[in-house]
Design a protein around this motif. Structure first.
Motif, PDB file in Angstrom:
ATOM      1  N   VAL A 138       6.451 -19.046   6.647  1.00 23.83           N
ATOM      2  CA  VAL A 138       6.098 -18.829   5.242  1.00 23.83           C
ATOM      3  C   VAL A 138       4.750 -18.119   5.138  1.00 23.83           C
ATOM      4  CG1 VAL A 138       4.938 -21.069   4.940  1.00 23.83           C
ATOM      5  CG2 VAL A 138       5.991 -19.931   2.973  1.00 23.83           C
ATOM      6  N   ALA A 139       3.891 -18.279   6.142  1.00 26.63           N
ATOM      7  CA  ALA A 139       2.611 -17.567   6.141  1.00 26.63           C
ATOM      8  C   ALA A 139       2.830 -16.061   6.108  1.00 26.63           C
ATOM      9  CB  ALA A 139       1.788 -17.956   7.376  1.00 26.63           C
ATOM     10  N   GLN A 140       3.815 -15.576   6.857  1.00 33.01           N
ATOM     11  CA  GLN A 140       4.081 -14.142   6.855  1.00 33.01           C
ATOM     12  C   GLN A 140       4.739 -13.686   5.558  1.00 33.01           C
ATOM     13  OE1 GLN A 140       2.564 -12.621   9.164  1.00 33.01           O
ATOM     14  NE2 GLN A 140       2.065 -14.642  10.017  1.00 33.01           N
ATOM     15  N   THR A 141       5.524 -14.557   4.959  1.00 31.26           N
ATOM     16  CA  THR A 141       6.073 -14.253   3.635  1.00 31.26           C
ATOM     17  C   THR A 141       4.945 -14.092   2.628  1.00 31.26           C
ATOM     18  OG1 THR A 141       8.068 -15.531   4.145  1.00 31.26           O
ATOM     19  CG2 THR A 141       7.643 -15.052   1.822  1.00 31.26           C
ATOM     20  N   MET A 142       3.902 -14.892   2.770  1.00 28.84           N
ATOM     21  CA  MET A 142       2.760 -14.792   1.866  1.00 28.84           C
ATOM     22  C   MET A 142       1.925 -13.545   2.138  1.00 28.84           C
ATOM     23  SD  MET A 142       1.546 -18.758   1.219  1.00 28.84           S
ATOM     24  CE  MET A 142       1.817 -19.446   2.855  1.00 28.84           C
ATOM     25  N   VAL A 143       1.835 -13.117   3.411  1.00 29.31           N
ATOM     26  CA  VAL A 143       1.160 -11.854   3.715  1.00 29.31           C
ATOM     27  C   VAL A 143       1.892 -10.700   3.038  1.00 29.31           C
ATOM     28  CG1 VAL A 143       0.569 -10.210   5.541  1.00 29.31           C
ATOM     29  CG2 VAL A 143       0.164 -12.642   5.888  1.00 29.31           C
ATOM     30  N   ALA A 144       3.224 -10.691   3.162  1.00 28.06           N
ATOM     31  CA  ALA A 144       4.021  -9.645   2.528  1.00 28.06           C
ATOM     32  C   ALA A 144       3.870  -9.698   1.012  1.00 28.06           C
ATOM     33  CB  ALA A 144       5.489  -9.792   2.920  1.00 28.06           C
ATOM     34  N   GLY A 153      -4.450   1.094  -3.137  1.00 29.80           N
ATOM     35  CA  GLY A 153      -5.856   1.309  -2.835  1.00 29.80           C
ATOM     36  C   GLY A 153      -6.598   0.057  -2.423  1.00 29.80           C
ATOM     37  N   ARG A 154      -6.012  -1.120  -2.685  1.00 28.95           N
ATOM     38  CA  ARG A 154      -6.660  -2.384  -2.317  1.00 28.95           C
ATOM     39  C   ARG A 154      -5.788  -3.218  -1.391  1.00 28.95           C
ATOM     40  NH1 ARG A 154     -11.077  -3.828  -4.982  1.00 28.95           N
ATOM     41  NH2 ARG A 154     -10.692  -6.017  -4.508  1.00 28.95           N
ATOM     42  N   ARG A 155      -4.725  -2.618  -0.893  1.00 23.86           N
ATOM     43  CA  ARG A 155      -3.804  -3.390  -0.071  1.00 23.86           C
ATOM     44  C   ARG A 155      -4.444  -3.858   1.229  1.00 23.86           C
ATOM     45  NH1 ARG A 155       0.726  -0.217  -0.109  1.00 23.86           N
ATOM     46  NH2 ARG A 155       1.283  -1.322  -2.028  1.00 23.86           N
ATOM     47  N   GLY A 156      -5.218  -2.987   1.874  1.00 19.26           N
ATOM     48  CA  GLY A 156      -5.865  -3.383   3.117  1.00 19.26           C
ATOM     49  C   GLY A 156      -6.784  -4.574   2.929  1.00 19.26           C
ATOM     50  N   ARG A 157      -7.522  -4.589   1.805  1.00 15.92           N
ATOM     51  CA  ARG A 157      -8.427  -5.724   1.544  1.00 15.92           C
ATOM     52  C   ARG A 157      -7.646  -7.004   1.281  1.00 15.92           C
ATOM     53  NH1 ARG A 157     -13.007  -2.822  -2.344  1.00 15.92           N
ATOM     54  NH2 ARG A 157     -13.384  -1.054  -0.945  1.00 15.92           N
ATOM     55  N   ALA A 158      -6.543  -6.884   0.537  1.00 13.37           N
ATOM     56  CA  ALA A 158      -5.735  -8.072   0.262  1.00 13.37           C
ATOM     57  C   ALA A 158      -5.148  -8.635   1.552  1.00 13.37           C
ATOM     58  CB  ALA A 158      -4.621  -7.739  -0.734  1.00 13.37           C
ATOM     59  N   VAL A 159      -4.578  -7.743   2.390  1.00 17.14           N
ATOM     60  CA  VAL A 159      -4.027  -8.188   3.668  1.00 17.14           C
ATOM     61  C   VAL A 159      -5.136  -8.766   4.545  1.00 17.14           C
ATOM     62  CG1 VAL A 159      -2.915  -7.426   5.804  1.00 17.14           C
ATOM     63  CG2 VAL A 159      -2.078  -6.604   3.605  1.00 17.14           C
ATOM     64  N   GLY A 160      -6.321  -8.128   4.526  1.00 14.66           N
ATOM     65  CA  GLY A 160      -7.437  -8.644   5.306  1.00 14.66           C
ATOM     66  C   GLY A 160      -7.879 -10.023   4.853  1.00 14.66           C
ATOM     67  N   THR A 161      -7.920 -10.240   3.521  1.00 13.65           N
ATOM     68  CA  THR A 161      -8.316 -11.552   2.996  1.00 13.65           C
ATOM     69  C   THR A 161      -7.327 -12.634   3.395  1.00 13.65           C
ATOM     70  OG1 THR A 161      -9.444 -10.560   1.100  1.00 13.65           O
ATOM     71  CG2 THR A 161      -8.787 -12.862   0.892  1.00 13.65           C
ATOM     72  N   VAL A 162      -6.038 -12.340   3.224  1.00 15.67           N
ATOM     73  CA  VAL A 162      -5.015 -13.330   3.556  1.00 15.67           C
ATOM     74  C   VAL A 162      -4.971 -13.571   5.062  1.00 15.67           C
ATOM     75  CG1 VAL A 162      -2.548 -13.828   3.474  1.00 15.67           C
ATOM     76  CG2 VAL A 162      -3.671 -12.804   1.502  1.00 15.67           C
ATOM     77  N   THR A 163      -5.095 -12.495   5.852  1.00 11.71           N
ATOM     78  CA  THR A 163      -5.113 -12.656   7.300  1.00 11.71           C
ATOM     79  C   THR A 163      -6.363 -13.409   7.744  1.00 11.71           C
ATOM     80  OG1 THR A 163      -3.872 -10.598   7.547  1.00 11.71           O
ATOM     81  CG2 THR A 163      -4.964 -11.445   9.503  1.00 11.71           C
ATOM     82  N   GLY A 164      -7.483 -13.189   7.031  1.00  8.77           N
ATOM     83  CA  GLY A 164      -8.675 -13.982   7.318  1.00  8.77           C
ATOM     84  C   GLY A 164      -8.423 -15.464   7.109  1.00  8.77           C
ATOM     85  N   GLY A 165      -7.626 -15.796   6.082  1.00 11.16           N
ATOM     86  CA  GLY A 165      -7.233 -17.188   5.880  1.00 11.16           C
ATOM     87  C   GLY A 165      -6.420 -17.708   7.043  1.00 11.16           C
TER      88      GLY A 165
END
Length: 438
Positions: A138-144, A153-165
């Motif tokens: 489910v963690a990967q479902t949440m990354v997606a 334009g902000r996708r990298g930051r969003a993925v980075g924030t969630v991956t940081g979690g």
């Protein structure tokens, strides 16, 4: 097909106009301010369940009479369950709304954790841990979901924030598991996690939008949807190249963290569960790397981030090799290793999502199969290496995985295999519209 190794995220997908035509309408809007941090918290909590056993391996081995060569099976069975979930559950993110799927899986994960905490024997424990791994995807479902709900334009930051979690969850998993095991026994680790997971499911049910699915996907049979994950990787060299890097990088990662409990629990250190778990905090740089890598990818520095990360990963094994002589050396090595792994991991996820934003769940799920396979390989290899020749063999194995990843990346760049996709790699809108084409 030849693809230039340009290293830019823009070249990795360049799909602004296509994304507007094919992705769910919610991706055109910024997600609510609290949603991405909440997803990051839930991702960290979910993925932590896969790593709770690492600082507990010696205790679990004694409790269930497992030899040192079999301790890796405790980690591997969870990772194998994770791999199955990546292929069978994560693709559902392209079929169902985010709220329904994420909260349902979190609820089931809470039940699986409860079963692990109450397991009466080794087979019951291994079965429960396999189901925990299955549902922890489910963690990967949440990354997606974070990627799909964010503008390009902000996708990298969003993925980075969630991956940081996720990184923080992995680190705190070891620390929290060690502390709880010393205070209340190993079962308390899984029982407490079951309660936290249930609470997060309720919070996300209130925070997530209902969401929509990509055009045409809702009508595709489930079996064809799962099969299309394989088709996607068969058709796009970028996905295969980044998947192979993930396998090797996480094999190195798992070699360290699945094996380090054994030398730390023996003389001359003889550390407690809490102290062994606390060593996970030495890799807190990984959380910093995740956020930084997301920003670097948004600036078009994907190849540079990958190269630097893989060089640091290979060099990290020099201080790690001195673990029996110095705990400070282990700490330095862990910082370098976790920073490098997460920088490459975020870069991979940002690039692969840009290939087909409308198939984000399937692509991330397929990519994470490589991650899970690498983690299983590292866990089993680390246990066997330690049982055969001790810590020097473990460090040699980890360094070999790291060097292989660096050489693979250098080779793909030299041959023009992707680090970002050229125009030739980008799919036609008509191809995006039909998930049966992968």
């Amino acid at each position: 097909m030849a693809i230039q190794c340009s290293g830019t995220v823009g070249e990795g997908g360049g799909t602004d106009s296509r994304e507007a035509r094919s992705a769910p309408s919610v991706s055109d809007l910024s997600p609510p301010a609290r949603l991405v941090p909440l997803l990051a918290l839930a991702c960290g909590s979910s993925v932590a369940t896969v790593y709770f056993s690492q600082p507990l391996l010696v205790t679990l081995g004694e409790r269930f009479a497992l030899g040192s060569g079999l301790l890796g099976a405790i980690v591997a069975v969870t990772q194998l369950g994770y791999a199955v979930g990546l292929l069978t559950l994560v693709p559902l993110g392209d079929l169902f709304g985010h709220r329904r799927l994420i909260t349902g899986q979190l609820g089931l994960l809470a039940l699986a954790l409860l079963a692990a905490g109450l397991a009466p024997g080794v087979w019951a424990l291994l079965g429960a841990l396999a189901v925990v791994g299955l549902l922890a995807v489910v963690a990967q479902t949440m990354v997606a979901a974070a990627a799909a709900l964010s503008p390009s334009g902000r996708r990298g930051r969003a993925v980075g924030t969630v991956t940081g979690g996720i990184v923080t969850g992995i680190l705190l998993a070891r620390t929290a598991a060690g502390l709880l095991a010393d205070l209340a026994g190993w079962r308390a680790v899984y029982l407490a996690s079951a309660g936290v997971t249930a609470v997060l499911a309720l919070l996300l049910r209130r925070a997530l939008p209902l969401g929509t699915t990509s055009a045409g996907v809702r009508e595709v049979p489930y079996g064809r949807l799962v099969a299309s994950t394989v088709t996607l990787f068969a058709r796009h060299p970028l996905l295969r190249a980044r998947g192979a890097l993930a396998l090797l990088v996480f094999a190195a990662f798992s070699t360290l963290w699945s094996g380090v409990a054994q030398p730390l629990s023996e003389p001359p250190w003889s550390l407690s569960h809490t102290a062994i778990g606390a060593f996970g905090l030495a890799g807190a740089a990984g959380a910093v790397a995740a956020g930084a890598a997301g920003r670097w990818n948004d600036r078009g520095l994907a190849q540079r981030t990958t190269g630097v990360g893989l060089v640091l990963l290979t060099l990290s094994w020099l201080p790690i090799a001195l673990t029996r002589q110095s705990l400070w050396a282990l700490a330095v090595g862990a910082v370098l290793l976790d920073f490098a792994v997460q920088a490459v991991h975020v870069t991979n996820q940002t690039l692969i999502h840009a290939v087909r934003p409308d198939a984000g769940s399937r692509i991330i799920g397929g990519y994470m199969v490589f991650y899970s396979a690498g983690s299983s390989l590292g866990a089993l290899g680390s246990a066997l290496a330690y049982a055969t020749a001790g810590w020097p063999a473990v460090t040699a194995l980890g360094a070999s995985f790291s060097l292989a990843a660096l050489l693979l990346w250098m080779t793909t760049c030299r041959r023009g295999v992707p680090g970002g996709a050229s125009a030739a790699e980008r799919p036609d809108p008509a191809d995006q519209a039909d998930p049966r084409n992968g």
